[in-house]
Design a protein around this motif. Structure first.
Motif, mmCIF file in Angstrom:
data_model
loop_
_atom_site.group_PDB
_atom_site.id
_atom_site.type_symbol
_atom_site.label_atom_id
_atom_site.label_comp_id
_atom_site.label_asym_id
_atom_site.label_seq_id
_atom_site.Cartn_x
_atom_site.Cartn_y
_atom_site.Cartn_z
ATOM 1 N N GLN A 1 27.071 102.154 38.247
ATOM 2 C CA GLN A 1 27.398 102.100 39.879
ATOM 3 C C GLN A 1 27.403 100.805 40.405
ATOM 4 N N GLY A 2 28.004 101.016 41.403
ATOM 5 C CA GLY A 2 28.244 99.841 42.285
ATOM 6 C C GLY A 2 26.912 99.006 42.543
ATOM 7 N N THR A 3 27.051 97.631 42.982
ATOM 8 C CA THR A 3 26.004 96.887 43.525
ATOM 9 C C THR A 3 26.829 96.183 44.392
ATOM 10 N N LEU A 4 26.247 96.184 45.904
ATOM 11 C CA LEU A 4 27.007 95.602 46.967
ATOM 12 C C LEU A 4 26.458 94.013 47.027
ATOM 13 N N VAL A 5 27.549 93.331 46.955
ATOM 14 C CA VAL A 5 27.432 91.734 47.414
ATOM 15 C C VAL A 5 28.034 91.404 48.664
ATOM 16 N N THR A 53 26.929 98.699 21.331
ATOM 17 C CA THR A 53 27.373 97.534 21.973
ATOM 18 C C THR A 53 28.812 97.815 22.371
ATOM 19 N N PHE A 54 29.206 97.318 23.627
ATOM 20 C CA PHE A 54 30.522 97.564 24.214
ATOM 21 C C PHE A 54 31.130 95.964 24.629
ATOM 22 N N GLY A 55 32.391 96.080 24.785
ATOM 23 C CA GLY A 55 32.940 94.998 25.491
ATOM 24 C C GLY A 55 32.398 95.362 26.861
ATOM 25 N N MET A 56 32.089 94.184 27.741
ATOM 26 C CA MET A 56 31.824 94.595 28.965
ATOM 27 C C MET A 56 32.513 93.836 29.749
ATOM 28 N N GLY A 57 32.368 94.144 31.116
ATOM 29 C CA GLY A 57 33.082 93.642 32.089
ATOM 30 C C GLY A 57 32.597 93.904 33.628
ATOM 31 N N TRP A 58 33.175 93.291 34.653
ATOM 32 C CA TRP A 58 32.947 93.447 36.077
ATOM 33 C C TRP A 58 34.453 93.462 36.975
ATOM 34 N N PHE A 59 34.245 94.756 37.868
ATOM 35 C CA PHE A 59 35.386 94.736 38.849
ATOM 36 C C PHE A 59 34.628 94.581 40.174
ATOM 37 N N ARG A 60 35.517 94.622 41.007
ATOM 38 C CA ARG A 60 35.121 94.611 42.378
ATOM 39 C C ARG A 60 35.989 95.454 43.428
ATOM 40 N N GLN A 61 35.454 95.786 44.439
ATOM 41 C CA GLN A 61 36.263 96.806 45.345
ATOM 42 C C GLN A 61 35.865 96.828 46.844
ATOM 43 N N THR A 62 36.611 96.647 47.774
ATOM 44 C CA THR A 62 36.514 96.451 48.980
ATOM 45 C C THR A 62 37.159 97.716 49.729
ATOM 46 N N ASP A 69 34.546 87.251 48.896
ATOM 47 C CA ASP A 69 33.918 87.936 47.494
ATOM 48 C C ASP A 69 32.995 89.029 48.013
ATOM 49 N N THR A 70 32.896 89.318 49.191
ATOM 50 C CA THR A 70 32.191 90.543 49.601
ATOM 51 C C THR A 70 32.771 91.801 49.292
ATOM 52 N N ALA A 71 32.022 92.683 48.351
ATOM 53 C CA ALA A 71 32.638 93.602 47.776
ATOM 54 C C ALA A 71 31.559 94.549 47.176
ATOM 55 N N VAL A 72 31.906 95.638 46.479
ATOM 56 C CA VAL A 72 30.995 96.284 45.720
ATOM 57 C C VAL A 72 31.419 95.851 44.297
ATOM 58 N N TYR A 73 30.587 95.409 43.536
ATOM 59 C CA TYR A 73 30.888 95.025 42.077
ATOM 60 C C TYR A 73 30.291 96.009 41.274
ATOM 61 N N TYR A 74 31.129 96.518 40.334
ATOM 62 C CA TYR A 74 31.295 97.575 39.202
ATOM 63 C C TYR A 74 30.975 96.667 38.095
ATOM 64 N N CYS A 75 29.974 97.312 37.288
ATOM 65 C CA CYS A 75 29.993 96.917 35.793
ATOM 66 C C CYS A 75 30.611 98.082 34.917
ATOM 67 N N ALA A 76 31.702 97.368 33.954
ATOM 68 C CA ALA A 76 32.095 98.434 33.114
ATOM 69 C C ALA A 76 32.163 98.288 31.617
ATOM 70 N N ALA A 77 32.318 99.184 30.793
ATOM 71 C CA ALA A 77 32.179 98.927 29.179
ATOM 72 C C ALA A 77 33.392 99.645 28.781
ATOM 73 N N VAL A 124 37.511 91.364 37.567
ATOM 74 C CA VAL A 124 36.793 89.996 37.902
ATOM 75 C C VAL A 124 36.723 89.331 36.584
ATOM 76 N N ALA A 125 35.860 89.952 35.722
ATOM 77 C CA ALA A 125 35.725 89.164 34.429
ATOM 78 C C ALA A 125 35.487 90.177 33.276
ATOM 79 N N ALA A 126 35.527 89.618 32.021
ATOM 80 C CA ALA A 126 35.341 90.682 30.771
ATOM 81 C C ALA A 126 35.045 89.844 29.745
ATOM 82 N N ILE A 127 34.036 90.255 28.815
ATOM 83 C CA ILE A 127 33.707 89.558 27.607
ATOM 84 C C ILE A 127 33.461 90.537 26.755
ATOM 85 N N THR A 128 33.898 90.152 25.297
ATOM 86 C CA THR A 128 33.772 90.888 24.121
ATOM 87 C C THR A 128 32.344 91.077 23.717
ATOM 88 N N TYR A 129 32.330 91.904 22.669
ATOM 89 C CA TYR A 129 31.116 92.567 22.283
ATOM 90 C C TYR A 129 30.094 91.553 21.665
#
Length: 120
Positions: free
Chosen positions: A112-116, A27-36, A86-94, A44-49
């Motif tokens: 891997q990124g997911t395109l929004v 179990t990790f702390g997890m979060g989201w980043f985005r990039q254009t 908000d259009t960007a590639v969104y990346y999950c992070a741990a 973008v956002a983060a959350i603890t374990y």
């Protein structure tokens, strides 16, 4: 460690999307980043374990919500009232379980990124 992001797609301005990030292993702390294109990856956002603490980019508060289901080892990003910028590639992070990742330096693993794409 593998992070599998999903849920991106094309949505109209004002619409909603929910991104998912399934993590393997512990179990990790997890979060989201985005990039254009041409810009740095931004927080973008983060959350603890355990979901006890969350953190959002100031400009996104009130529209985006991060959550997690530890039974599925999956984090979610609910995005509402989407705007064209908000259009960007969104990346999950741990990262570390109790850390709220606010910069890319805090991230131990990337998915891997997911395109929004938000169309006007």
């Amino acid at each position: 460690v593998q992070l599998q992001a999903s849920g991106g797609g094309l949505v109209q301005t004002g619409g909603s999307l929910r991104l998912s990030c399934a993590a393997s292993g512990r179990t990790f702390g997890m979060g989201w980043f985005r990039q254009t294109p041409g810009k740095e990856r931004e927080f973008v956002a983060a959350i603890t374990y355990n979901g006890g603490r969350t953190l959002y980019a100031d400009a996104l508060k009130g529209r985006f919500t991060i959550s997690r289901d530890n039974a599925k080892n999956t984090a979610y990003l609910q995005m509402n009232s989407l705007k064209s910028w908000d259009t960007a590639v969104y990346y999950c992070a741990a990262g570390a379980p109790r850390r709220l990742m606010e910069t890319t330096y805090d991230v131990d693993y990337w998915g891997q990124g997911t395109l929004v794409t938000v169309s006007s």
